[in-house]
Design an enzyme around this catalytic site. Sequence first.
Site, PDB file in Angstrom:
ATOM      1  N   HIS A 239    -101.258 -26.429 -41.618  1.00 22.34           N
ATOM      2  CA  HIS A 239    -102.604 -27.582 -40.894  1.00 22.34           C
ATOM      3  C   HIS A 239    -102.891 -27.311 -40.314  1.00 22.34           C
ATOM      4  O   HIS A 239    -103.670 -27.663 -39.388  1.00 22.34           O
ATOM      5  CB  HIS A 239    -101.853 -29.067 -41.359  1.00 22.34           C
ATOM      6  CG  HIS A 239    -101.451 -29.635 -42.155  1.00 22.34           C
ATOM      7  ND1 HIS A 239    -100.469 -29.062 -43.364  1.00 22.34           N
ATOM      8  CD2 HIS A 239    -102.218 -30.178 -42.174  1.00 22.34           C
ATOM      9  CE1 HIS A 239    -101.065 -29.779 -44.319  1.00 22.34           C
ATOM     10  NE2 HIS A 239    -102.237 -30.761 -44.399  1.00 22.34           N
TER      11      HIS A 239
ATOM     12  N   ARG B 247    -107.013 -36.992 -44.677  1.00 20.73           N
ATOM     13  CA  ARG B 247    -105.739 -36.897 -44.684  1.00 20.73           C
ATOM     14  C   ARG B 247    -105.198 -37.921 -43.972  1.00 20.73           C
ATOM     15  O   ARG B 247    -105.182 -37.583 -42.081  1.00 20.73           O
ATOM     16  CB  ARG B 247    -105.523 -35.500 -44.491  1.00 20.73           C
ATOM     17  CG  ARG B 247    -105.930 -34.372 -45.086  1.00 20.73           C
ATOM     18  CD  ARG B 247    -105.379 -32.697 -44.637  1.00 20.73           C
ATOM     19  NE  ARG B 247    -105.561 -31.703 -45.541  1.00 20.73           N
ATOM     20  CZ  ARG B 247    -106.186 -31.071 -45.321  1.00 20.73           C
ATOM     21  NH1 ARG B 247    -107.413 -31.262 -44.635  1.00 20.73           N
ATOM     22  NH2 ARG B 247    -106.866 -29.829 -46.360  1.00 20.73           N
TER      23      ARG B 247
ATOM     24  N   GLU C  82    -102.997 -30.644 -57.939  1.00 20.80           N
ATOM     25  CA  GLU C  82    -102.284 -30.209 -56.973  1.00 20.80           C
ATOM     26  C   GLU C  82    -101.153 -29.455 -57.352  1.00 20.80           C
ATOM     27  O   GLU C  82    -100.614 -28.481 -56.384  1.00 20.80           O
ATOM     28  CB  GLU C  82    -102.701 -30.755 -54.965  1.00 20.80           C
ATOM     29  CG  GLU C  82    -101.330 -31.221 -55.183  1.00 20.80           C
ATOM     30  CD  GLU C  82    -102.014 -32.131 -53.444  1.00 20.80           C
ATOM     31  OE1 GLU C  82    -102.143 -31.296 -52.679  1.00 20.80           O
ATOM     32  OE2 GLU C  82    -101.115 -33.577 -53.231  1.00 20.80           O
TER      33      GLU C  82
ATOM     34  N   ASN D 250    -105.317 -25.987 -52.443  1.00 23.19           N
ATOM     35  CA  ASN D 250    -103.860 -25.382 -51.555  1.00 23.19           C
ATOM     36  C   ASN D 250    -102.435 -25.533 -52.252  1.00 23.19           C
ATOM     37  O   ASN D 250    -102.274 -24.234 -52.391  1.00 23.19           O
ATOM     38  CB  ASN D 250    -104.552 -25.491 -49.982  1.00 23.19           C
ATOM     39  CG  ASN D 250    -105.105 -26.243 -49.616  1.00 23.19           C
ATOM     40  OD1 ASN D 250    -106.603 -25.396 -49.417  1.00 23.19           O
ATOM     41  ND2 ASN D 250    -105.795 -27.128 -47.883  1.00 23.19           N
ATOM     42  N   ASP D 251    -102.173 -26.956 -52.797  1.00 24.23           N
ATOM     43  CA  ASP D 251    -101.506 -26.542 -53.479  1.00 24.23           C
ATOM     44  C   ASP D 251    -101.336 -26.421 -54.417  1.00 24.23           C
ATOM     45  O   ASP D 251    -100.611 -25.777 -54.467  1.00 24.23           O
ATOM     46  CB  ASP D 251    -100.708 -28.488 -53.133  1.00 24.23           C
ATOM     47  CG  ASP D 251    -100.264 -28.536 -51.644  1.00 24.23           C
ATOM     48  OD1 ASP D 251     -99.445 -28.091 -50.819  1.00 24.23           O
ATOM     49  OD2 ASP D 251    -100.266 -29.682 -50.844  1.00 24.23           O
TER      50      ASP D 251
ATOM     51  N   CYS E 173    -111.157 -30.376 -52.587  1.00 21.65           N
ATOM     52  CA  CYS E 173    -110.840 -30.740 -51.051  1.00 21.65           C
ATOM     53  C   CYS E 173    -110.239 -29.818 -50.772  1.00 21.65           C
ATOM     54  O   CYS E 173    -109.909 -29.654 -49.639  1.00 21.65           O
ATOM     55  CB  CYS E 173    -110.427 -32.094 -51.130  1.00 21.65           C
ATOM     56  SG  CYS E 173    -109.278 -32.457 -52.159  1.00 21.65           S
TER      57      CYS E 173
END
Length: 660
Positions: A310, A417, A551, A574-575, A622
């Site tokens: 993050h 988020r 994700e 990302n995930d 995203c």
Amino acid sequence: MAGQATVEQVMDVERTAVVRLEEGLHARPAARVVQFAKGFSSDIEIVKGERSANAKSTVKLMLLAVKEGDEIVIRARGDDAEAAVEGLAAIVAGEADALTRAAAQATPQEQVPAAPREAAAPGELVGVAASEGVAIGRAFVYLPREPQPERGRIAAQEVEAETLRFRRAVEAVCAMLECKAGNGDAAAATAADIMAALKDVAQDPEFLTAVEVRIGAQEDPVAAVLAVGADLAERFTHIDDAYFRARAEDVRGVARQVANVLLGRDEIDLAALAEPAILVAGHLSAFDLARLPLRLLRGLVTTEGGPTSHIAILARSFGFPAVVGVKAEEAALRSAKTVAIDGGRGVAVVNPDTAVAAAYAARLEKAEAERRALAAFTHVAPKTRDGRAIEVAANLGSEAEIDGALGFGAMGVGLFRTEFLFMHGKTLPSEDEQFRIYARVVKAFHPHAVIFRTLDIGGDKALPGIAPEREENPFLGWRGIRMCLDRPHLLKPQLRAILRAAAVGTARVMFPMVTDIAEVTAARALIDACRQELMDEGREAGPLEVGIMVETPAAALCAATLAREVDFFSIGTNDLTQYTMAADRTNARLAHLNRADHPAVLAMIEMTCRAAREAGIKVGVCGEAAGEPDMIPRLLGWGVSELSMSPSLIPRAKKIVSET
Ligand code: PEP
Ligand code: MG
């Protein structure tokens, strides 16, 4: 040192090495050695004195009882003996990235090609490129040391004076925590809120009395305050209320501050970062992130974290360069006065000499010129060359980022988020507080849409008190939609706030970490229930498109089924990358695997886009891949119509869309 002989086809290689691993070859390091050794066909032996052990057996290796500082011989026989011996020598010598590098040498054909990178120049510290850009400037070093008591017990005649010294230390800490907020902005208000919470703890009689009782029993005041802090923190962690549990970290923090005053040391405080600087840090907790004055950061160098952790995402959002997972001696980082950083290459230089400083200043100027050239694209609504309009939106985590995102030309918000709102302040944000924030965001981006992602706590977004504190595998744990469906008291106020915001602008909602259709059905049922409640209360609820993040590999593989239940997909690369590649996104050593352009991840993305196309629903991206120049043309080719990214990347993405 190294004796080497070739016998026909088979190589015999041997070399000595001094073990530099703390505690020697105990269970974990031994397992690592074995895991590494098993990657080679050669027979490998580790020899200590008269005894030797097969390097492919953990038990045997442990029985060898190799300690730190011992000299061992590593011996291998076989085709790949040389690589095996060199790799093992590096591992036992404690070279942090030896395993990764050696593995890359051992099986080159199976490796993902590393991102092209210039070799580091002398003096450059190498880490992971987490946010592009060049910076040079004053360093703010945040590497807090744990205070240690200097002595065990005190004499009976010292009790009175030491008690007094403790009381003065508490007063000094309270004075330090005195609310300094004056400019009324959101960040200052948050800092003030946290300070007030800490001051409450410092003045708590439970805390004060317990420490004084221990000093009365002739315990050293530093030891006493740390012990009471730890005890109290432990008790907080057992309270059946999320926010009280979160106070454990406050208590430890206060105890540490008082101990530092007693020791005559200054606790480094992130809130003391008052002028623009480059932050040099180790681990940054959620608590640290909440206190960090991000607008003052000109760059970031950390020894921990990966490109999608993050802090890295925040760096890209605020547009400052960042290098994470830097391999460096702590002492070198502590000595930093000035830092030069090249986020694109993933390198940093501590205390650069005049020549290096001049080179960085020149690069900074060049980067500025490139930024000015991209400025022409900031406010265009880009179309591909075949005429498809593409939304280029921002990923945000707070209201504080709205102006910056609009300045970079964001066409709405593709990912808000919401978990960052839950990391600030002393209490959970109420429905009304959330509504006020969400309404402000949708109004700011009107007529574009804002996609609110429901609370996604867990994994690297651990939040003491809300997320489970100890899970064996937090990334595979009780997180995202899984946790929220089990906790309607968290999810329902959020859904109600989003429904209310949808009445004042274009809001959408999406759910994170979906793996099963039942989660979508349950979440949709909750939205319906919230809408009904609001209607019964005579409140307005607006139209709300419902989407999910794709994700997890499960969601990508079941995309055709899921597409029938939702209005849109948003691919969280990302995930999706970390789960597809089985590579922790925060682990700097696995950065070479955390690549959205790996064929396995591309296949997941492609199948998701195909399912969306066939079902006639929108698909956006995203995850960080949405802003990567090489990924954008591929994503557009598969039918992605919205790219949402860290705001500073928007102008470049718009240019690439226009040229695709
Ligand atoms: C993602 O996983 O790609 C994503 C956008 O979500 P986050 O980075 O917040 O986990
Ligand atoms: Mg995610």
